[in-house]
Design a protein around this motif. Structure first.
Motif, PDB file in Angstrom:
ATOM      1  N   GLY A  36      39.563 -11.925   2.145  1.00  0.00           N
ATOM      2  CA  GLY A  36      40.115 -13.216   1.739  1.00  0.00           C
ATOM      3  C   GLY A  36      40.585 -14.053   2.911  1.00  0.00           C
ATOM      4  O   GLY A  36      40.692 -15.279   2.811  1.00  0.00           O
ATOM      5  N   GLY A  37      40.894 -13.379   4.008  1.00  0.00           N
ATOM      6  CA  GLY A  37      41.299 -14.099   5.215  1.00  0.00           C
ATOM      7  C   GLY A  37      42.747 -14.551   5.239  1.00  0.00           C
ATOM      8  O   GLY A  37      43.160 -15.207   6.199  1.00  0.00           O
ATOM      9  N   GLN A  38      43.534 -14.217   4.234  1.00  0.00           N
ATOM     10  CA  GLN A  38      44.891 -14.779   4.175  1.00  0.00           C
ATOM     11  C   GLN A  38      45.843 -14.128   5.167  1.00  0.00           C
ATOM     12  O   GLN A  38      46.908 -14.671   5.456  1.00  0.00           O
ATOM     13  CB  GLN A  38      45.438 -14.690   2.751  1.00  0.00           C
ATOM     14  CG  GLN A  38      44.569 -15.420   1.731  1.00  0.00           C
ATOM     15  CD  GLN A  38      44.392 -16.894   2.065  1.00  0.00           C
ATOM     16  OE1 GLN A  38      45.258 -17.715   1.815  1.00  0.00           O
ATOM     17  NE2 GLN A  38      43.246 -17.244   2.646  1.00  0.00           N
ATOM     18  N   PRO A 103      53.539 -10.160  -7.701  1.00  0.00           N
ATOM     19  CA  PRO A 103      54.153 -11.497  -7.736  1.00  0.00           C
ATOM     20  C   PRO A 103      54.988 -11.820  -6.503  1.00  0.00           C
ATOM     21  O   PRO A 103      55.291 -12.988  -6.254  1.00  0.00           O
ATOM     22  CB  PRO A 103      55.046 -11.440  -8.988  1.00  0.00           C
ATOM     23  CG  PRO A 103      54.473 -10.359  -9.825  1.00  0.00           C
ATOM     24  CD  PRO A 103      53.932  -9.341  -8.858  1.00  0.00           C
ATOM     25  N   HIS A 107      52.381 -16.526  -2.037  1.00  0.00           N
ATOM     26  CA  HIS A 107      52.494 -17.433  -3.167  1.00  0.00           C
ATOM     27  C   HIS A 107      51.177 -17.426  -3.938  1.00  0.00           C
ATOM     28  O   HIS A 107      50.195 -16.838  -3.476  1.00  0.00           O
ATOM     29  CB  HIS A 107      52.792 -18.861  -2.694  1.00  0.00           C
ATOM     30  CG  HIS A 107      54.149 -19.007  -2.075  1.00  0.00           C
ATOM     31  ND1 HIS A 107      54.327 -19.172  -0.725  1.00  0.00           N
ATOM     32  CD2 HIS A 107      55.379 -18.985  -2.619  1.00  0.00           C
ATOM     33  CE1 HIS A 107      55.617 -19.261  -0.465  1.00  0.00           C
ATOM     34  NE2 HIS A 107      56.276 -19.148  -1.591  1.00  0.00           N
ATOM     35  N   ARG A 108      51.158 -18.083  -5.075  1.00  0.00           N
ATOM     36  CA  ARG A 108      49.976 -18.094  -5.936  1.00  0.00           C
ATOM     37  C   ARG A 108      48.736 -18.471  -5.142  1.00  0.00           C
ATOM     38  O   ARG A 108      47.662 -17.890  -5.332  1.00  0.00           O
ATOM     39  CB  ARG A 108      50.216 -19.072  -7.092  1.00  0.00           C
ATOM     40  CG  ARG A 108      49.001 -19.305  -7.993  1.00  0.00           C
ATOM     41  CD  ARG A 108      48.634 -18.059  -8.787  1.00  0.00           C
ATOM     42  NE  ARG A 108      47.510 -18.332  -9.675  1.00  0.00           N
ATOM     43  CZ  ARG A 108      46.238 -18.194  -9.337  1.00  0.00           C
ATOM     44  NH1 ARG A 108      45.910 -17.768  -8.118  1.00  0.00           N
ATOM     45  NH2 ARG A 108      45.273 -18.475 -10.185  1.00  0.00           N
ATOM     46  N   ALA A 109      48.820 -19.474  -4.270  1.00  0.00           N
ATOM     47  CA  ALA A 109      47.642 -19.912  -3.523  1.00  0.00           C
ATOM     48  C   ALA A 109      47.153 -18.827  -2.572  1.00  0.00           C
ATOM     49  O   ALA A 109      45.953 -18.668  -2.367  1.00  0.00           O
ATOM     50  CB  ALA A 109      47.949 -21.196  -2.749  1.00  0.00           C
ATOM     51  N   ILE A 110      48.070 -18.082  -1.971  1.00  0.00           N
ATOM     52  CA  ILE A 110      47.665 -16.983  -1.095  1.00  0.00           C
ATOM     53  C   ILE A 110      46.976 -15.904  -1.929  1.00  0.00           C
ATOM     54  O   ILE A 110      45.975 -15.316  -1.522  1.00  0.00           O
ATOM     55  CB  ILE A 110      48.896 -16.391  -0.371  1.00  0.00           C
ATOM     56  CG1 ILE A 110      49.553 -17.437   0.537  1.00  0.00           C
ATOM     57  CG2 ILE A 110      48.535 -15.121   0.382  1.00  0.00           C
ATOM     58  CD1 ILE A 110      48.729 -17.844   1.724  1.00  0.00           C
ATOM     59  N   SER A 112      45.248 -16.237  -4.522  1.00  0.00           N
ATOM     60  CA  SER A 112      43.930 -16.619  -5.045  1.00  0.00           C
ATOM     61  C   SER A 112      42.808 -16.058  -4.190  1.00  0.00           C
ATOM     62  O   SER A 112      41.741 -15.738  -4.696  1.00  0.00           O
ATOM     63  CB  SER A 112      43.784 -18.149  -5.058  1.00  0.00           C
ATOM     64  OG  SER A 112      44.659 -18.746  -5.963  1.00  0.00           O
ATOM     65  N   LEU A 113      43.035 -16.017  -2.888  1.00  0.00           N
ATOM     66  CA  LEU A 113      41.978 -15.590  -1.966  1.00  0.00           C
ATOM     67  C   LEU A 113      42.269 -14.233  -1.322  1.00  0.00           C
ATOM     68  O   LEU A 113      41.352 -13.461  -1.066  1.00  0.00           O
ATOM     69  CB  LEU A 113      41.794 -16.625  -0.846  1.00  0.00           C
ATOM     70  CG  LEU A 113      41.279 -17.992  -1.254  1.00  0.00           C
ATOM     71  CD1 LEU A 113      41.115 -18.881  -0.024  1.00  0.00           C
ATOM     72  CD2 LEU A 113      39.940 -17.888  -1.965  1.00  0.00           C
ATOM     73  N   HIS A 194      61.380 -17.728  -1.057  1.00  0.00           N
ATOM     74  CA  HIS A 194      60.300 -17.188  -1.857  1.00  0.00           C
ATOM     75  C   HIS A 194      59.041 -17.040  -1.028  1.00  0.00           C
ATOM     76  O   HIS A 194      58.671 -17.960  -0.314  1.00  0.00           O
ATOM     77  CB  HIS A 194      59.982 -18.179  -2.984  1.00  0.00           C
ATOM     78  CG  HIS A 194      60.409 -17.688  -4.303  1.00  0.00           C
ATOM     79  ND1 HIS A 194      59.884 -16.563  -4.862  1.00  0.00           N
ATOM     80  CD2 HIS A 194      61.309 -18.159  -5.176  1.00  0.00           C
ATOM     81  CE1 HIS A 194      60.454 -16.365  -6.033  1.00  0.00           C
ATOM     82  NE2 HIS A 194      61.318 -17.319  -6.244  1.00  0.00           N
TER      83      HIS A 194
END
Lengths: 296, 190
Positions: A36-38, A103, A107-110, A112-113, A194
């Protein structure tokens, strides 16, 4: 340009992938795998140790499954994102500690990938997933051009951002064993905001025997040192105890005495030590409530 | 071997959809999605704040999921669909509402009516994040909203106007579903 330059490789199968890793490693390249690359891209954006070569898993078939193994464990493939694992009923049922941790990951965006296996292979000591893998005694399925092998979590996290994976090896999946009966789990952390990496965190579980005393526990700290840390002294101190606040306070003292957390610009060693004790008392209380159904 | 290899400095072609339009573009592997959107496609609505995934200003949607375009290589979205702030109003479809002579997504109207933004540098990221939040949870509590937007930073507002705006977006959409016979809301001042 934000990202440094690199040679890019996009294999179509796992076999091709490990052949590329073998060839690049032999040639002395500094090669990183991109799921994902995060974690990887964040490090590259800050120009910390950029790789010469990147192998992109996005086209490799068969790495994006969540499945149940013969032993009843849940197997999470290399390309499964945090989000997919977070909403997976299989993960929640078999490995509730993973479901509890997700959770808290970024965060949600992280999510995702970013991938579960990517987070584990990156091995940031302040990340949640490595501590959860250690606490759950996860097993890592590893492929290279010459062999397939399984690495136990206890042997996987070797140092700061360092795992037992060799440069020509690919982590294809991680298996979390089926949680035992009458077990409650909790993942707790202290962070300024957060989604931040934890200043100190604890992945914990508690199992209750037929006599209503503690039959086993897992206490794994993250954010306190170069790798996640299993505090066996505190785990052993809980055996046979009734799961109440007195037992947890006692175990917290054992835990705090057993550790020497790092000090850095985020927190002092004393703060991390104190926080570890607080998280143990909170986490085990929460885990116990889950067993007795007060806080499902 | 069918492994594609692109040496450093060379380009490859990627094909994707951006705001529902097919796009083909030549990129270097190191180009980020944010860079390609802004520089090659001229879609400068996506902003760069921290460039390491923390501030949320670069948030776009990839295949419907919110994602940090600063932490995505353009090659990672080959064959995928990307939604940027420029495509949000059109993405509303028949849910679009009129505000000040334009057809906007209800989320955009909500922020405008509640004065949710000041300088609006953070706005594109917040709006895409809000879209994803409300798609997953159409009636969130204020605490749930607070949790879900915690990955977007704003230096101007102190966040309360943003929370108010998102609650207002929820209300606009709920009112619309209740009055589903009506074509849309007329423009009016908040």
């Amino acid at each position: 340009m934000k990202m440094p330059s690199f040679n890019y490789h996009r294999p179509e199968t796992a076999t091709e992938c490990v052949a590329v890793l073998r060839d690049l490693s032999r040639a002395g390249a500094d090669v990183k795998v991109l799921a994902g690359g995060q974690s990887l891209l964040g490090v590259m954006a800050l120009r910390l140790g950029p790789p010469s070569d990147i192998v992109d898993l996005s086209r490799v078939a068969g790495l994006d499954e969540i499945s149940i193994s013969e032993d009843g464990g849940v197997v999470i493939g290399a390309r499964v994102t945090h989000h997919r694992a977070e909403v997976s009923p299989e993960v929640a049922a078999v490995a509730p500690m993973v479901a509890a941790a997700l959770p808290l990951v970024g965060h949600r965006a992280i999510r995702s990938l970013g991938t579960v296996c990517g987070s584990l292979a990156h091995a940031d000591p302040a990340a949640e997933m490595p501590a959860v893998a250690l606490a759950c005694r996860a097993r890592f399925q590893v492929l290279s051009a010459s062999e397939t092998r399984t690495i136990d979590a206890a042997d996987f996290f070797v140092g700061y951002l360092e795992t037992a994976l060799k440069p020509d090896e690919l982590l294809v999946a991680v298996e979390f064993p089926q949680v035992a009966c009458r077990t409650g789990v909790s993942v707790d952390e202290l962070s300024r905001r957060h989604g931040d990496y934890a200043m100190v965190g604890l992945a914990s579980s508690l199992s209750i025997g037929p006599d209503e005393t503690i039959s086993s526990s897992a206490l794994v700290l993250f954010g306190t040192g170069a790798t996640p840390l299993r505090v066996t002294a505190a785990e052993e101190s809980l055996l046979g105890m009734t799961p109440d606040s007195e037992a947890f306070a006692m175990a917290a003292e054992v835990l705090m005495a057993a550790i020497t957390p790092t000090a850095d610009n985020h927190a002092s060693s004393a703060y991390r030590r104190h926080g570890a004790g607080v998280l143990l008392r909170r986490g085990l209380a929460s885990a116990t409530d889950k067993i007795y159904g007060e806080n499902p | 071997m069918t492994t594609l290899s692109v040496p450093s400095g060379q380009r490859l072609s990627i094909s994707l959809k951006v705001n529902d339009e097919p796009v083909s573009v030549e990129v270097e592997p190191r180009d980020t999605l944010a860079g390609v959107l802004r520089t090659q496609l001229g879609l400068t609505g996506t902003h760069l704040g921290c460039e390491h995934g923390v501030c949320g200003a670069c948030t776009v949607a990839i295949d419907g999921a919110p994602a940090r375009s600063c932490l995505t290589l353009a090659v990672q979205v080959d064959g995928r669909e990307v939604l940027t702030i420029e495509g949000l109003a059109r993405a509303a479809g028949d849910e679009a509402v009129e505000f000040d002579g334009q057809m906007l997504h209800p989320i955009q109207k909500a922020f405008a009516e509640k004065l949710g933004f000041q300088c609006a540098f953070c706005a594109p990221g917040f709006l895409i994040t809000t879209l994803a939040l409300l798609d997953a949870n159409p009636a969130p509590t204020r605490d749930e909203i607070r949790e879900e937007i915690s990955g977007n930073l704003c230096r101007c507002t102190g966040y309360h106007s943003i929370l108010d705006s998102i609650e207002h977006a929820v209300a606009i959409r709920q009112a619309r579903h209740t009055n589903s016979a009506q074509p849309g809301e007329g423009a009016h001042n908040a």
